[in-house]
Design a protein around this motif. Structure first.
Motif: not given
Length: 372
Positions: A94, A117, A119, A122, A133, A138, A140, A142, A149
């Motif tokens: 991650c 994963v 992060f 926004q 992707e 994946k 995510v 934040i 983040t």
């Protein structure tokens, strides 16, 4: 307001875990084993040099790296490779990212048959999320800025047993960021038959854009290690509203910048500098400056609409950070002292790195549409 800091580098590299890892890096040999590996092009722009009154402008174009449109996979792939040498049982990596690093971690994880994963803050644009992707990760989102983040990625990653591959070092988290920095050495070493000759560099000034500072610090370490006091002058460039390194010079310690973190240079839109990067930067950089977005826009257009026989280069907002800083120095009166300190003259040879291509196509197209 003064938008720069002039440093008198002592050219001393403190001995610690990070510099030991950099010294023993075998990243170039590792990268050469990858099927996608190819040295990225070094482009000479003679007419652009004439436009700005210098001898030569060279740009190493990292938009061609591994088909990922950015240089970041140099660091992520090597760090993941070294981490798996210690523990092959890791199932998921991650990280936190503004875009390019996350895509690099996703790509390198997939190559090793691992999950990722990623992060993101926004305000990360949709095209960068989609690119991550597409590498099988994946994503995510934040509700926070880059620093927030990073905190979320570390916390959630630990809770889930994921391995964090972050390019920002902090207390008790140094080895993996150092391996990422070691991976970045590859594209400096690729120039050793052209500009980075062993006796003396064929360049006078190197411009390096900076976010958390890990890539810039890797470059500074490279030049200090190869040339010592004979290194070229080194300039670090940051966005005006996200100037963690310049703010840290003014505070004489690593601090979070006080800007509003609004900039088109998304890959440089970071907070407090990486601790291990700061240790190298403060000892080896000559100039630290911050610039407005307008200079990045001008740099993108200068490369997209070349003069005469100059080659067209597709460069993103963060990718042109170094060139944008140079344009500001050459055209803005407030940087006259910096220009004098760097001794930029009609015979100067200047090196830049285009660290990304058009990773935000919507904004890129707006910029090049405004040709005048």
């Amino acid at each position: 307001m003064i938008d720069y800091h002039i440093q008198q580098p002592n050219c001393i590299v403190n001995h610690n875990l990070t510099t030991e890892i950099l010294k023993n890096s075998e990243a170039l040999k590792y990268h050469q084993t990858l099927a996608e590996y190819k040295s990225t092009p070094l482009v000479q722009l003679k007419n652009l040099a004439t436009k700005y009154g210098v001898g030569n402008i060279y740009i190493k174009d990292e938009s061609h790296r591994f088909g990922l449109n950015a240089f970041k996979a140099l660091g992520a792939s090597y760090a993941i490779y070294k981490t798996l040498q210690t523990d092959r049982n890791i199932s998921t990596f991650c990280t936190a990212t503004d875009g390019n690093h996350g895509r690099a971690v996703a790509w390198a994880s997939k190559k090793e048959g691992k999950k990722a994963v990623v992060f993101v803050p926004q305000d990360t644009v949709a095209s960068r999320i989609k690119a991550i992707e597409n590498e099988g990760a994946k994503v995510v989102v934040i509700n926070g800025n880059y620093d927030e983040t990073c905190i979320a990625a570390a916390k959630i990653g630990e809770e889930n047993g994921w391995k964090l591959i972050q390019d920002t070092s902090s207390e008790n988290y140094e080895e993996i960021p150092a391996q990422i920095m070691a991976g970045y050495l590859t594209h400096f070493q690729e120039l050793e038959s052209t500009l980075h000759l062993i006796s003396n560099p064929k360049i006078d000034v190197v411009f390096l854009q900076a976010g958390v500072g890990s890539w810039a610090a890797a470059g500074i370490w490279y030049y200090l290690n190869r040339y010592g006091h004979q290194k070229p002058k080194i300039v670090l460039v940051e966005p005006y509203e996200s100037d963690g390194i310049l703010a840290s010079f003014k505070a004489r310690k690593p601090v979070t910048p006080q800007g509003n973190f609004k900039t088109i240079m998304a890959g440089l839109n970071c907070g407090i500098p990486s601790l291990s990067a700061w240790d190298i930067i403060k000892n080896g950089v000559d100039i630290s400056i911050k610039i407005r977005d307008e200079f990045a826009e001008q740099a993108i257009r200068d490369l997209y609409y070349p003069s005469g026989s100059d080659e067209r280069i597709i460069a993103g907002e963060s990718g042109v950070g170094g060139l944008a800083g140079f344009i500001a120095i050459m055209t803005k009166n407030g940087f006259q002292k910096v220009k004098e300190e760097l001794q930029i003259a009609p015979t100067s040879n200047i090196l830049f790195f285009n660290t990304e291509g058009a990773t935000d196509p919507v904004n890129f197209n707006k910029i090049i549409a405004n040709k005048d």
